[in-house]
Write a protein that holds these residues in place. Structure first.
Motif, PDB file in Angstrom:
ATOM      1  N   ALA A 121       0.836  -1.206   0.000  1.00 38.58           N
ATOM      2  CA  ALA A 121       0.000   0.000   0.000  1.00 38.58           C
ATOM      3  C   ALA A 121       0.867   1.252   0.000  1.00 38.58           C
ATOM      4  CB  ALA A 121      -0.918  -0.010   1.225  1.00 38.58           C
ATOM      5  N   ARG A 122       1.962   1.208   0.747  1.00 37.53           N
ATOM      6  CA  ARG A 122       2.868   2.358   0.790  1.00 37.53           C
ATOM      7  C   ARG A 122       3.543   2.554  -0.565  1.00 37.53           C
ATOM      8  NH1 ARG A 122       7.811   2.539   5.065  1.00 37.53           N
ATOM      9  NH2 ARG A 122       8.494   0.769   3.779  1.00 37.53           N
ATOM     10  N   TYR A 123       3.942   1.455  -1.199  1.00 36.75           N
ATOM     11  CA  TYR A 123       4.570   1.541  -2.522  1.00 36.75           C
ATOM     12  C   TYR A 123       3.595   2.127  -3.548  1.00 36.75           C
ATOM     13  CZ  TYR A 123       6.551   0.075  -6.990  1.00 36.75           C
ATOM     14  OH  TYR A 123       7.028   0.053  -8.276  1.00 36.75           O
ATOM     15  N   LYS A 124       2.337   1.717  -3.469  1.00 30.71           N
ATOM     16  CA  LYS A 124       1.324   2.245  -4.391  1.00 30.71           C
ATOM     17  C   LYS A 124       1.143   3.746  -4.164  1.00 30.71           C
ATOM     18  CE  LYS A 124      -1.988   1.956  -7.449  1.00 30.71           C
ATOM     19  NZ  LYS A 124      -3.079   1.041  -7.694  1.00 30.71           N
ATOM     20  N   PHE A 125       1.194   4.157  -2.893  1.00 28.34           N
ATOM     21  CA  PHE A 125       1.003   5.569  -2.537  1.00 28.34           C
ATOM     22  C   PHE A 125       2.194   6.420  -2.979  1.00 28.34           C
ATOM     23  CE2 PHE A 125       1.226   9.127   0.513  1.00 28.34           C
ATOM     24  CZ  PHE A 125      -0.049   9.648   0.352  1.00 28.34           C
ATOM     25  N   CYS A 126       3.419   5.884  -2.794  1.00 27.32           N
ATOM     26  CA  CYS A 126       4.619   6.633  -3.203  1.00 27.32           C
ATOM     27  C   CYS A 126       5.672   5.657  -3.739  1.00 27.32           C
ATOM     28  CB  CYS A 126       5.159   7.466  -2.048  1.00 27.32           C
ATOM     29  SG  CYS A 126       5.225   6.626  -0.456  1.00 27.32           S
ATOM     30  N   PRO A 127       5.606   5.318  -5.036  1.00 24.60           N
ATOM     31  CA  PRO A 127       6.501   4.316  -5.626  1.00 24.60           C
ATOM     32  C   PRO A 127       7.984   4.653  -5.489  1.00 24.60           C
ATOM     33  CG  PRO A 127       4.725   4.891  -7.136  1.00 24.60           C
ATOM     34  CD  PRO A 127       4.656   5.859  -6.005  1.00 24.60           C
ATOM     35  N   ILE A 129       9.621   5.368  -3.031  1.00 20.05           N
ATOM     36  CA  ILE A 129      10.223   4.902  -1.780  1.00 20.05           C
ATOM     37  C   ILE A 129      11.139   3.700  -1.998  1.00 20.05           C
ATOM     38  CG2 ILE A 129       8.324   3.337  -1.150  1.00 20.05           C
ATOM     39  CD1 ILE A 129       8.797   4.166   1.763  1.00 20.05           C
ATOM     40  N   LYS A 130      10.854   2.907  -3.026  1.00 21.81           N
ATOM     41  CA  LYS A 130      11.666   1.707  -3.266  1.00 21.81           C
ATOM     42  C   LYS A 130      13.128   2.077  -3.525  1.00 21.81           C
ATOM     43  CE  LYS A 130      11.943  -2.488  -6.055  1.00 21.81           C
ATOM     44  NZ  LYS A 130      11.328  -3.325  -7.098  1.00 21.81           N
ATOM     45  N   GLU A 131      13.368   3.146  -4.258  1.00 18.40           N
ATOM     46  CA  GLU A 131      14.742   3.566  -4.552  1.00 18.40           C
ATOM     47  C   GLU A 131      15.253   4.630  -3.571  1.00 18.40           C
ATOM     48  OE1 GLU A 131      12.479   3.343  -7.205  1.00 18.40           O
ATOM     49  OE2 GLU A 131      13.306   1.391  -7.799  1.00 18.40           O
ATOM     50  N   LYS A 132      14.413   5.580  -3.221  1.00 22.64           N
ATOM     51  CA  LYS A 132      14.870   6.746  -2.453  1.00 22.64           C
ATOM     52  C   LYS A 132      14.773   6.552  -0.939  1.00 22.64           C
ATOM     53  CE  LYS A 132      13.774  10.014  -6.148  1.00 22.64           C
ATOM     54  NZ  LYS A 132      15.164  10.060  -6.605  1.00 22.64           N
ATOM     55  N   GLY A 133      13.981   5.549  -0.500  1.00 23.72           N
ATOM     56  CA  GLY A 133      13.859   5.308   0.935  1.00 23.72           C
ATOM     57  C   GLY A 133      12.931   6.290   1.616  1.00 23.72           C
ATOM     58  N   LEU A 134      13.038   6.361   2.944  1.00 24.05           N
ATOM     59  CA  LEU A 134      12.078   7.115   3.750  1.00 24.05           C
ATOM     60  C   LEU A 134      12.326   8.622   3.751  1.00 24.05           C
ATOM     61  CD1 LEU A 134      12.029   4.736   6.854  1.00 24.05           C
ATOM     62  CD2 LEU A 134      10.262   4.940   5.121  1.00 24.05           C
ATOM     63  N   SER A 135      13.531   9.042   3.452  1.00 23.90           N
ATOM     64  CA  SER A 135      13.840  10.467   3.547  1.00 23.90           C
ATOM     65  C   SER A 135      13.021  11.262   2.537  1.00 23.90           C
ATOM     66  CB  SER A 135      15.333  10.703   3.307  1.00 23.90           C
ATOM     67  OG  SER A 135      15.702  10.207   2.042  1.00 23.90           O
ATOM     68  N   LEU A 140       3.532   9.430   6.987  1.00 21.14           N
ATOM     69  CA  LEU A 140       2.513   8.476   6.549  1.00 21.14           C
ATOM     70  C   LEU A 140       1.806   7.872   7.757  1.00 21.14           C
ATOM     71  CD1 LEU A 140       4.514   6.562   3.791  1.00 21.14           C
ATOM     72  CD2 LEU A 140       2.876   8.416   3.467  1.00 21.14           C
ATOM     73  N   VAL A 141       0.481   7.792   7.696  1.00 20.56           N
ATOM     74  CA  VAL A 141      -0.279   7.189   8.793  1.00 20.56           C
ATOM     75  C   VAL A 141      -1.237   6.138   8.232  1.00 20.56           C
ATOM     76  CG1 VAL A 141      -0.125   9.248  10.254  1.00 20.56           C
ATOM     77  CG2 VAL A 141      -2.104   8.941   8.761  1.00 20.56           C
ATOM     78  N   LEU A 142      -1.512   5.148   9.073  1.00 22.61           N
ATOM     79  CA  LEU A 142      -2.481   4.117   8.708  1.00 22.61           C
ATOM     80  C   LEU A 142      -3.476   3.954   9.841  1.00 22.61           C
ATOM     81  CD1 LEU A 142      -1.741   0.883  10.022  1.00 22.61           C
ATOM     82  CD2 LEU A 142       0.412   1.768   9.122  1.00 22.61           C
ATOM     83  N   SER A 157       6.472  -0.860  12.769  1.00 26.48           N
ATOM     84  CA  SER A 157       7.812  -0.686  13.332  1.00 26.48           C
ATOM     85  C   SER A 157       8.879  -1.187  12.361  1.00 26.48           C
ATOM     86  CB  SER A 157       7.906  -1.444  14.661  1.00 26.48           C
ATOM     87  OG  SER A 157       9.226  -1.499  15.126  1.00 26.48           O
ATOM     88  N   PHE A 158       8.668  -2.380  11.837  1.00 21.29           N
ATOM     89  CA  PHE A 158       9.641  -3.021  10.953  1.00 21.29           C
ATOM     90  C   PHE A 158       9.852  -2.222   9.674  1.00 21.29           C
ATOM     91  CE2 PHE A 158      10.930  -6.128   7.731  1.00 21.29           C
ATOM     92  CZ  PHE A 158      11.945  -6.810   8.383  1.00 21.29           C
ATOM     93  N   LEU A 159       8.772  -1.645   9.143  1.00 22.60           N
ATOM     94  CA  LEU A 159       8.849  -0.924   7.869  1.00 22.60           C
ATOM     95  C   LEU A 159       9.281   0.535   8.029  1.00 22.60           C
ATOM     96  CD1 LEU A 159       5.597  -2.337   6.222  1.00 22.60           C
ATOM     97  CD2 LEU A 159       7.952  -2.886   5.598  1.00 22.60           C
ATOM     98  N   GLY A 160       9.523   0.948   9.268  1.00 22.56           N
ATOM     99  CA  GLY A 160       9.990   2.317   9.482  1.00 22.56           C
ATOM    100  C   GLY A 160       8.886   3.350   9.499  1.00 22.56           C
ATOM    101  N   LEU A 161       7.631   2.910   9.537  1.00 25.52           N
ATOM    102  CA  LEU A 161       6.516   3.850   9.616  1.00 25.52           C
ATOM    103  C   LEU A 161       6.385   4.429  11.024  1.00 25.52           C
ATOM    104  CD1 LEU A 161       4.000   1.744   7.549  1.00 25.52           C
ATOM    105  CD2 LEU A 161       4.720   4.055   6.937  1.00 25.52           C
TER     106      LEU A 161
END
Length: 451
Positions: A121-127, A129-135, A140-142, A157-161
């Motif tokens: 879902a996060r990848y769909k929201f901001c693709p 992130i796969k290359e650029k990471g969290l910075s 993001l909230v769920l 926690s594991f995904l850095g959210l």
């Protein structure tokens, strides 16, 4: 059900030390017998402790086969049969959800399925992130129910959210997410400048067996453009039953669904699928690392069958095969009967609880979770108040200790949402009978007669 030994005593019995020289076959045989003797017999009809129980012999045969063949399911060249089996099983599960098409992957547990979905879902929201990471990303909230599985917090926690960015939505007295509260929290997050991207609904909560109102939640997700994931790890098997599939009404509107056939359907641990409505290759786009030594694009066969690049694992077990062989043997009708029978037995237990003095239901169950207190004779005339509930809180742990040391059965207990310790009985195994339900109540009375 079990032969209880304290950890230090069991260490002495088992002789766990590994040595420079190997043991004799006679010693190894004795070790194997000890392992069996002192392990919990989860296929015993009086094992009610978790959301899995019993044994299906077709699934067991399938496990014998896969253990002997020792396959890893990532490319068609090394696992041709098991990849086709997984494809067939996923296709059939997608039909029961109500999607016209979709995708999916079997993975090790519902917790991992939920993590897959959250990341997808996060990848769909901001693709990016796969290359650029969290910075550089917004906050993001769920959103998920306060009755959700604890894996939601772990995944965040594991995904850095971050666990602080999981908004827990209030539930009603039955444990169902309140849609109006979800709407309020989504609007609150937007006002705070956060970026909502995901709602996780639950179909079959762990303790109460509650099913969130999926249709109303889907309406909110559509309005706000949010990915809807349904954690149906426990309750998904109700889809097989024409009588009980209404519990998941609206599940076809989800973007992803976690469903564990190793629970109600007895496919054997582990057997867990993440199913995704998107059929455009989103799973592969999100997870692909394009390892050239595994996923060569110039192979002599159709490389679309090399599904390993849509998994976060490399080595992966052929878990779908257990479910497939069982399904082939029993047919959909047999699986449906398994669900119907379990829920009928749960209903029988509820009615028996109502007849017996000292037993009190927390609520009328809608699934296989039957939650109740046992009030021993000494507390029955005591006035309702803090002291009564404090004393009642101590009852379930004592009964649990006694049943474990006796080995007569295993039944889970817990406090929950301000309620003191109560028993959670879960009916799953087709080997369970009405006599076992009667035994459970009789045994609790017997174990607690002096309390």
């Amino acid at each position: 059900v079990c032969e209880w030994r304290a950890p230090e005593a069991l260490k002495q019995i088992l002789d766990l030390e590994m040595r420079d020289t190997g043991e004799s076959h006679q010693k190894l045989l004795q070790l194997c017998q000890d392992v069996i003797q002192y392990s919990v017999k989860t296929s015993h009809p009086r094992f009610f402790n978790q959301l899995y129980a019993g044994i299906d012999y077709y699934s067991l045969v399938a496990r014998f086969i896969t253990e002997a063949l020792n396959p890893s399911v990532y490319t068609y060249e090394v696992s041709p049969v098991f990849l086709l089996v997984e494809e067939a099983v996923i296709k059939k599960m997608i039909e029961f959800i109500g999607w016209e098409e979709g995708d999916g992957i079997f993975n090790p547990g519902g917790s991992v399925s939920n993590m897959y979905a959250m990341n997808l879902a996060r990848y769909k929201f901001c693709p990016e992130i796969k290359e650029k990471g969290l910075s550089g990303l917004p906050r993001l909230v769920l959103f998920t129910s306060e009755e959700c599985h604890y894996s939601m917090k772990k995944a965040a926690s594991f995904l850095g959210l971050g666990t602080e960015n999981v908004y827990f939505i209030k539930t009603d007295e039955r444990g169902k997410m309140i849609p109006e509260e979800l709407e309020k929290q989504v609007q609150r997050a937007r006002k705070e400048g956060s970026a909502p991207f995901l709602v996780c609904a639950t179909a079959g909560t762990t303790v109460l067996g509650a099913f969130d109102p999926l249709d109303k939640i889907a309406d909110i997700c559509e309005t706000h453009g949010l990915w809807l994931h349904v954690d149906a790890s426990w309750g998904g098997s109700a889809l097989i039953s024409r009588k009980h599939c209404r519990l998941l009404h609206g599940v076809h509107r989800a973007d992803s669904v976690a469903w564990n056939p190793h629970k109600m359907l007895l496919a054997g641990i582990q057997c867990c699928a993440l199913l995704v409505k998107d059929n455009s290759g989103l799973l592969k786009k999100c997870y692909s690392a394009k390892a050239a030594y595994l996923f060569q694009q110039d192979k002599f066969y159709d490389v679309s069958y090399d599904t390993g690049d849509k998994s976060i694992q490399c080595s992966r077990r052929p878990d779908a095969f257990k479910f497939w062989l069982m399904w082939k043997a029993l047919g959909t009708t047999g699986l449906e009967e398994r669900v119907n029978r379990a829920l009928a037995l749960a209903r029988y237990l509820v009615e028996e609880i109502k007849k017996r003095e000292g037993f009190q239901l927390l609520l009328e169950p809608e699934y296989a979770n039957v939650c109740f207190w046992y009030i021993p004779p000494s507390l029955r005339k005591m006035q309702d108040g803090p002291e009564f509930w404090q004393k009642l809180h101590q009852v379930a742990p004592i009964i649990k200790e006694r049943m474990m040391k006796k080995g007569s059965m295993m039944l889970g207990y817990q406090p929950h949402q301000g309620k003191v310790n109560f028993f959670r009985q879960v009916v799953i195994s087709p080997h369970v009978s009405r006599e076992d339900m009667d035994f459970l109540l009789d045994e609790i009375e017997l174990l607690a007669k002096d309390l």
